[in-house]
Design a protein around this motif. Structure first.
Motif, short mmCIF file in Angstrom:
data_model
loop_
_atom_site.label_atom_id
_atom_site.label_comp_id
_atom_site.label_asym_id
_atom_site.label_seq_id
_atom_site.Cartn_x
_atom_site.Cartn_y
_atom_site.Cartn_z
N ARG A 6 -6.43 -12.73 59.13
CA ARG A 6 -6.97 -11.95 58.00
C ARG A 6 -8.38 -12.40 57.63
O ARG A 6 -9.20 -11.62 57.16
CB ARG A 6 -6.03 -12.06 56.80
N GLY A 28 1.36 -6.86 52.29
CA GLY A 28 -0.02 -7.01 52.74
C GLY A 28 -0.52 -8.43 52.63
O GLY A 28 0.20 -9.36 52.30
N ASN A 29 -1.80 -8.59 52.92
CA ASN A 29 -2.48 -9.89 52.81
C ASN A 29 -3.86 -9.59 52.25
O ASN A 29 -4.73 -9.12 52.97
CB ASN A 29 -2.56 -10.57 54.16
N PRO A 30 -4.07 -9.82 50.95
CA PRO A 30 -5.34 -9.42 50.33
C PRO A 30 -6.56 -10.17 50.85
O PRO A 30 -7.69 -9.73 50.66
CB PRO A 30 -5.11 -9.70 48.85
N GLY A 31 -6.37 -11.30 51.49
CA GLY A 31 -7.50 -12.04 52.01
C GLY A 31 -8.22 -12.83 50.93
O GLY A 31 -7.70 -13.05 49.83
N HIS A 45 -5.61 -5.61 59.44
CA HIS A 45 -4.54 -6.61 59.41
C HIS A 45 -3.18 -5.96 59.20
O HIS A 45 -2.18 -6.36 59.82
CB HIS A 45 -4.82 -7.65 58.32
N ARG A 46 -3.12 -4.96 58.35
CA ARG A 46 -1.86 -4.25 58.11
C ARG A 46 -1.40 -3.54 59.40
O ARG A 46 -0.22 -3.56 59.74
CB ARG A 46 -2.03 -3.23 56.98
N SER A 70 -10.39 -6.87 58.53
CA SER A 70 -10.20 -6.21 57.23
C SER A 70 -8.71 -6.12 56.88
O SER A 70 -7.84 -6.28 57.74
CB SER A 70 -10.78 -4.80 57.27
N GLU A 71 -8.43 -5.83 55.62
CA GLU A 71 -7.05 -5.70 55.17
C GLU A 71 -6.34 -4.56 55.90
O GLU A 71 -5.19 -4.69 56.31
CB GLU A 71 -6.98 -5.48 53.66
N GLU A 106 -15.33 -12.05 50.92
CA GLU A 106 -15.20 -11.65 52.33
C GLU A 106 -16.55 -11.34 52.96
O GLU A 106 -16.61 -10.73 54.02
CB GLU A 106 -14.26 -10.46 52.45
#
Length: 189
Positions: A108, A151-154, A116-117, A112-113, A158
């Protein structure tokens, strides 16, 4: 529980546990292999109901380095070797680059989110498809779908570039992932 401030912090979070576990699992596995019993196939009783542990590149390399036996010999693993094997398997599972797993945090940091999704969902379906090798992959695929939905917001930042040291750590994590990959972890006969 607080958000990660930078992508470097995300990589630090993602690699710290797997690298520590990996560094512990190597000597434990080597000691356990040294204590294991090695016999020629002719001495193995032909009975049903055995438990077989899958292998990975690192376990194979350690086996050859520690035991130095021909490939057709059978190894009865000492419990310490089993513990080392489990440590390597857990490291591999945790480095799968999805959702909130440690490998997911590392990946991640680089993508990008949304990307990654997509990787998370594709990986989940690949794991479900791999259940023909080991039925446990079906459960792992479902778990990845479940935790992937969050999800993974990171990181909060960024935009700042990732340091070269963190890129090196991410590459090291990828190498560990490859070395510990175990497509068929365990099965019985």
């Amino acid at each position: 529980k607080s958000p990660l401030p930078t992508r470097d912090a995300a990589i630090d979070l993602g690699v710290s546990g797997p690298i520590a576990g990996f560094l512990v699992a190597i000597p434990v596995t080597a000691i356990g292999l040294k204590l294991s019993i090695v016999v020629p196939p002719s001495m193995v009783p032909q009975t049903e109901g055995g438990v077989y542990f899958g292998t990975n590149l690192l376990f194979e390399l350690l086996t050859r380095a520690v035991l130095g036996i021909p490939e057709d010999y059978v190894i009865f693993l000492h419990p310490i070797a089993m513990a080392g094997w489990v440590g390597l398997l857990v490291t591999f599972l945790n480095l799968i680059p999805v959702a909130q797993l440690d490998g997911g945090h590392v990946l991640r940091a680089f993508i990008s989110e949304r990307a990654h999704r997509i990787v998370t969902y594709v990986t989940a379906f690949v794991l479900i498809g791999m259940s023909y090798l080991w039925s446990g992959w079906f459960i792992w695929g479902l778990l990845v779908l479940l935790i992937g939905s969050a999800g993974n917001p990171g990181a909060l930042d960024e935009v700042s570039p990732i340091s070269k040291k963190r890129i090196t750590l991410a590459i090291l994590a990828a190498i560990i992932f490859i070395l510990t990959a175990t497509p068929r972890p365990i099965w019985t006969t």
